[in-house]
Design a protein around this motif. Structure first.
Motif, short mmCIF file in Angstrom:
data_model
loop_
_atom_site.label_atom_id
_atom_site.label_comp_id
_atom_site.label_asym_id
_atom_site.label_seq_id
_atom_site.Cartn_x
_atom_site.Cartn_y
_atom_site.Cartn_z
N MET A 222 0.86 -1.21 -0.40
CA MET A 222 0.08 -0.23 0.07
C MET A 222 1.20 1.32 -0.22
O MET A 222 0.49 2.32 -0.33
CB MET A 222 -1.09 -0.29 1.08
N SER A 223 1.26 1.18 1.45
CA SER A 223 2.46 2.46 0.97
C SER A 223 3.59 2.48 -0.17
O SER A 223 3.64 3.92 -0.42
CB SER A 223 3.94 2.59 2.49
N ARG A 224 3.50 1.27 -0.93
CA ARG A 224 4.78 1.63 -1.98
C ARG A 224 3.35 2.13 -3.33
O ARG A 224 4.29 3.35 -4.40
CB ARG A 224 5.25 0.02 -2.75
N ALA A 225 2.25 1.56 -3.53
CA ALA A 225 1.73 2.35 -4.22
C ALA A 225 1.57 3.62 -3.66
O ALA A 225 0.98 4.76 -5.02
CB ALA A 225 0.66 1.93 -4.47
N LEU A 226 1.55 3.91 -3.08
CA LEU A 226 1.22 5.36 -2.59
C LEU A 226 2.16 6.43 -3.02
O LEU A 226 2.28 7.50 -3.32
CB LEU A 226 0.87 5.80 -0.98
N LEU A 227 3.51 5.61 -2.48
CA LEU A 227 4.51 6.44 -3.42
C LEU A 227 4.89 6.83 -4.33
O LEU A 227 5.18 7.78 -5.25
CB LEU A 227 5.56 5.88 -2.69
N LEU A 228 4.52 5.81 -5.56
CA LEU A 228 4.79 5.71 -7.08
C LEU A 228 3.28 7.18 -6.93
O LEU A 228 4.02 7.36 -8.06
CB LEU A 228 4.25 4.38 -7.38
N LEU A 229 2.42 7.14 -6.45
CA LEU A 229 1.07 7.88 -7.09
C LEU A 229 1.45 9.31 -6.49
O LEU A 229 1.48 10.23 -7.57
CB LEU A 229 0.23 7.47 -6.27
N ALA A 230 2.14 9.60 -5.04
CA ALA A 230 2.65 11.26 -5.66
C ALA A 230 3.78 11.40 -6.10
O ALA A 230 4.14 12.13 -6.73
CB ALA A 230 3.68 10.84 -3.85
N ARG A 231 4.86 10.49 -6.61
CA ARG A 231 5.76 10.75 -7.32
C ARG A 231 5.17 11.06 -9.12
O ARG A 231 5.54 11.70 -9.82
CB ARG A 231 6.95 9.91 -7.47
N ALA A 232 4.60 10.38 -9.46
CA ALA A 232 3.82 10.35 -11.13
C ALA A 232 2.61 11.96 -10.63
O ALA A 232 3.00 12.78 -11.64
CB ALA A 232 2.70 9.41 -10.76
N ALA A 233 2.00 12.01 -9.54
CA ALA A 233 1.21 13.63 -9.62
C ALA A 233 2.93 14.46 -9.33
O ALA A 233 2.46 15.99 -9.95
CB ALA A 233 1.49 13.99 -8.04
N ALA A 234 3.92 14.27 -8.51
CA ALA A 234 4.94 15.69 -8.53
C ALA A 234 5.35 15.62 -10.06
O ALA A 234 5.87 17.23 -10.34
CB ALA A 234 6.03 14.98 -7.48
N ALA A 235 5.48 14.54 -10.49
CA ALA A 235 6.10 14.18 -11.90
C ALA A 235 5.33 15.23 -13.39
O ALA A 235 5.72 16.09 -13.90
CB ALA A 235 6.35 12.94 -13.00
N ALA A 236 4.10 14.60 -12.66
CA ALA A 236 2.72 15.12 -13.71
C ALA A 236 3.21 17.41 -13.86
O ALA A 236 2.68 17.73 -14.63
CB ALA A 236 1.47 15.00 -13.51
N ALA A 237 3.20 17.90 -11.93
CA ALA A 237 2.99 19.39 -11.81
C ALA A 237 4.00 19.34 -12.50
O ALA A 237 3.96 20.76 -12.92
CB ALA A 237 2.96 19.52 -10.03
N PHE A 238 5.45 19.03 -12.31
CA PHE A 238 6.52 19.16 -12.87
C PHE A 238 6.41 20.00 -14.77
O PHE A 238 6.89 20.35 -15.58
CB PHE A 238 8.07 19.11 -12.89
N LEU A 239 5.87 18.78 -14.89
CA LEU A 239 5.66 18.22 -17.13
C LEU A 239 4.90 18.89 -17.12
O LEU A 239 4.64 19.36 -18.35
CB LEU A 239 5.88 16.85 -17.09
N ALA A 240 3.41 19.41 -17.03
CA ALA A 240 2.50 20.30 -16.90
C ALA A 240 2.98 21.43 -17.46
O ALA A 240 2.61 21.13 -18.79
CB ALA A 240 1.70 20.49 -16.33
N PRO A 241 3.31 22.14 -17.49
CA PRO A 241 3.71 23.67 -17.52
C PRO A 241 4.38 23.81 -18.87
O PRO A 241 4.73 24.25 -19.98
CB PRO A 241 4.64 24.21 -16.45
N ILE A 242 6.02 22.75 -19.19
CA ILE A 242 6.78 22.14 -20.44
C ILE A 242 5.95 22.12 -21.26
O ILE A 242 5.71 22.31 -22.47
CB ILE A 242 7.42 21.40 -19.56
N ALA A 243 4.82 20.61 -21.07
CA ALA A 243 3.88 20.55 -22.05
C ALA A 243 3.02 21.66 -22.73
O ALA A 243 2.64 22.13 -23.97
CB ALA A 243 3.09 19.48 -21.71
#
Length: 108
Positions: free
Chosen positions: A1-22
């Motif tokens: 469960m915590s690994r999936a939550l960590l993966l979700l948090a990383r994906a959200a952070a990546a999306a937050a950083f990549l969305a302005p570039i896109a």
């Protein structure tokens, strides 16, 4: 469960950083009139151009000083990357080889 939550948090952070570039990349394929036409509504038209065009890139390549500015940017970037690597190399050598207090806490 915590690994999936960590993966979700990383994906959200990546999306937050990549969305302005896109969004910037998408805007580079729009015409000037279309740039802010759909900015108020948040939908697919905000992110995807209706009629993609390469006119902005053609205009940039026609600028008289573009080649010089590009050369300056590449030269300065290369110099800064080399200087940062060399200074980091010297700092890493000093941290790894010279005795210091607290070394066990820093390097394990």
């Amino acid at each position: 469960m915590s690994r999936a939550l960590l993966l979700l948090a990383r994906a959200a952070a990546a999306a937050a950083f990549l969305a302005p570039i896109a969004l910037l990349l998408s805007a580079s394929f729009r015409e000037n009139g279309e740039m802010y036409r759909h900015a108020a509504e948040l939908g697919w038209r905000t992110f995807l151009p209706a009629a993609p065009t390469l006119d902005a890139y053609a205009r940039v390549l026609e600028l008289p000083l573009f080649a010089r500015q590009l050369l300056n940017t590449v030269a300065l970037g290369g110099f800064m990357a080399t200087a940062t690597t060399l200074t980091s190399l010297f700092a890493a050598y000093a941290l790894a080889r010279l005795p210091m207090r607290g070394r066990g806490g820093v390097f394990g």
